[in-house]
Write an enzyme that holds these catalytic residues in place. Structure first.
Site, mmCIF file in Angstrom:
data_model
loop_
_atom_site.group_PDB
_atom_site.id
_atom_site.type_symbol
_atom_site.label_atom_id
_atom_site.label_comp_id
_atom_site.label_asym_id
_atom_site.label_seq_id
_atom_site.Cartn_x
_atom_site.Cartn_y
_atom_site.Cartn_z
ATOM 1 C CG HIS A 51 -1.935 -1.089 1.201
ATOM 2 N ND1 HIS A 51 -1.934 -2.153 2.060
ATOM 3 C CD2 HIS A 51 -2.983 -1.273 0.372
ATOM 4 C CE1 HIS A 51 -2.946 -2.963 1.770
ATOM 5 N NE2 HIS A 51 -3.601 -2.447 0.743
ATOM 6 C CG ASP A 54 2.085 -1.247 3.340
ATOM 7 O OD1 ASP A 54 1.688 -1.166 4.515
ATOM 8 O OD2 ASP A 54 1.484 -1.902 2.451
ATOM 9 C CD GLU A 176 -7.723 -6.934 -4.259
ATOM 10 O OE1 GLU A 176 -6.784 -6.123 -4.196
ATOM 11 O OE2 GLU A 176 -7.924 -7.809 -3.408
ATOM 12 C CD GLU A 212 -8.514 -11.194 -1.644
ATOM 13 O OE1 GLU A 212 -7.748 -10.234 -1.779
ATOM 14 O OE2 GLU A 212 -9.036 -11.526 -0.563
ATOM 15 C CG HIS A 215 -12.106 -9.958 -2.908
ATOM 16 N ND1 HIS A 215 -11.345 -8.869 -3.264
ATOM 17 C CD2 HIS A 215 -11.879 -10.145 -1.574
ATOM 18 C CE1 HIS A 215 -10.687 -8.409 -2.195
ATOM 19 N NE2 HIS A 215 -10.994 -9.183 -1.178
ATOM 20 C CG ASP A 250 -12.025 -10.669 2.603
ATOM 21 O OD1 ASP A 250 -11.781 -11.815 2.185
ATOM 22 O OD2 ASP A 250 -11.409 -9.658 2.226
#
Ligand code: XUL
Ligand code: MN
Length: 346
Positions: A51, A54, A176, A212, A215, A250
Site C-alpha cells: 500500500h 507501507d 481488484e 482475489e 472476493h 472476508d
C-alpha cells in the site's frame, strides 16, 4: 518436453498481520518493515506488494520531496535484498476524508483528496520501479441505495481512472473487485464490472484487473471462471490467491484451506492460460489465524505456496486425455470421480 513455467511468488507487509479483528485487539506484537522484508527473503518469495503508506508511513502529512526520499530509501532496501516491488495500492479507506466514499464521495473536497492521494501513489510506484497500481475500491458503494446515484458513481470512478492514466502514461491500473465489506454493495463487485468500466476510460488497454479468490467466492462466483474470463481479455495482471469458507466476512484463509478442488481449478486455469509468462506474480493475500503464536507467524504464507506447488503437480499430472474421453461420452459422473481420486492421490 517444453520447459515448464516457474511461478514467482509475492506477499505484502499486511499479510504478516497482528491478529486484530472487529471484536478484539492484536494477539502478536507489531514488527518493523525490515523484519517483514527479512521474513519474505527467508521464505524465498521473489516480490513484495505495497500500500502507498507501507512505503511512506503517514503519507498525508508528507511533502512531495519527502515522499520521493522515503520511496527511494525503500527501493534501495528492496534492491539490496533482491526483492522486486510488485505493485502499489492507494489505501483510500482509512482517512477521515473517505468516510463517505473516495472517488464516489458526495463531497467534492473528499473526491479531490482521493484523486490527489492516488496520484501520489502513482509517483511512489514510479520511484520504486513498478508500473502496476492496484485499486481495491473499498468504499465505492453504498450502505443504502438512496444515498448515491449508481450511474453518477460510475462516471466519477471513470473520471478518477482517467486522471490517473493521464498523470503517468506508463502505469497500468489493476482493479481488484470485491462485492461487499466494508460496504453493503460495491459498485465494482466482479471482474466483468471491472473490465466493463475499463472500456469507458481514456486508455482501456491500461486498465485491467486483479482477482482475489475470496472476493470471487463472496460474489457467488468460481474464481477459476473469473481467471479464465480475465485472461480471455489478456487483462489478469495480478492475483490474490487465498480461500473463503462460504458467504461470511472476508476470511483471507490460506490458499486451498477451505476447498481444495476450487483451488485445484484455479491453478489449472492459471496454467492453461499461461499466467506469469509476462512477468506476473502469484501473490497470496492471506492472514495468519488470530490464535497463531509468534513462532508460527509465517506458516500461512509458506503453506499457501506449498499447496499451490502441490496442486501444480496435480494439474500437470492430470490425465487430460482420459478427461476428454469422459467429456466426449458425456460421462460427467466418471469425470467428477476422476478429479476427486486424483486429488486424493488415487
Ligand atoms: C481487501 C484486500 C486488500 C487489497 C489491497 O479485501 O484484499 O488487501 O488486496 O488493497
Ligand atoms: Mn486482496
Amino acid at each position: 518436453m517444453a520447459k515448464q513455467h516457474q511461478y514467482k511468488f509475492c506477499f505484502g507487509p499486511w499479510n504478516l498481520s497482528e491478529g486484530q479483528d472487529p471484536y478484539g485487539p492484536t494477539t502478536r506484537p507489531a514488527q518493523t518493515f525490515d523484519w517483514k522484508l527479512d521474513q519474505l527473503k527467508k521464505l524465498g518469495f521473489e516480490a513484495m506488494m505495497f500500500h502507498d503508506d507501507d512505503v511512506v508511513p503517514d503519507i498525508d502529512r508528507k511533502s512531495g520531496a519527502q515522499i520521493k526520499r522515503e520511496s527511494k530509501e525503500l527501493k534501495k532496501k528492496l534492491d539490496d535484498a533482491g526483492v522486486a516491488p510488485e505493485m502499489v495500492a492507494p489505501r483510500l479507506w482509512f482517512s477521515p476524508m473517505t468516510i463517505d466514499g473516495a472517488y464516489t464521495s458526495n463531497d467534492p473536497k473528499c473526491r479531490k483528496y482521493a484523486i490527489d492521494r492516488s496520484l501520489r501513489c502513482i509517483d511512489i510506484a514510479h520511484y520504486l520501479g513498478t508500473d502496476l497500481i492496484v485499486l481495491w475500491l473499498a468504499r465505492e458503494g453504498t450502505y443504502m441505495r438512496e444515498a448515491k446515484s449508481g450511474r453518477r458513481s460510475v462516471e466519477l470512478i471513470v473520471e478518477a481512472l482517467d486522471k490517473m492514466l493521464g498523470h503517468d502514461k506508463s502505469i497500468r491500473l489493476s482493479i481488484e473487485p470485491k462485492p461487499n465489506e466494508p460496504m453493503d454493495h460495491a459498485y465494482v463487485p466482479t471482474i466483468g464490472h471491472a473490465l466493463a468500466i475499463a472500456q469507458l476510460t481514456r486508455d482501456p488497454k491500461r486498465v485491467g484487473c486483479l482477482i482475489e479468490s475470496a472476493h470471487a467466492i463472496l460474489a457467488g462466483l468460481d474464481p477459476a471462471d473469473e481467471i479464465d474470463f480475465a485472461m480471455a481479455f489478456g487483462k489478469l495482471w495480478s492475483l490474490h490467491l487465498n480461500d473463503q469458507n462460504g458467504l461470511k466476512f472476508d476470511q483471507d484463509k490460506p490458499f486451498g484451506s477451505a476447498n481444495l478442488r476450487v483451488a485445484f481449478n484455479q491453478v489449472r486455469a492459471l496454467e492453461r492460460n499461461g499466467y506469469g509468462k509476462n512477468g506476473e506474480y502469484v501473490c497470496f493475500d492471506v492472514h495468519p489465524f488470530r490464535p497463531a503464536k509468534v513462532e508460527h507467524w509465517l506458516a500461512h504464507l509458506d503453506n499457501s505456496r506449498r499447496t499451490f506447488l502441490r496442486l501444480l503437480e496435480k494439474v500437470r499430472k492430470f490425465d487430460e486425455k482420459r478427461a476428454r474421453q469422459f467429456i466426449a461420452d458425456r460421462n460427467y459422473a466418471a469425470l467428477d470421480q476422476m478429479v476427486l481420486e486424483h486429488l486424493m492421490g488415487g
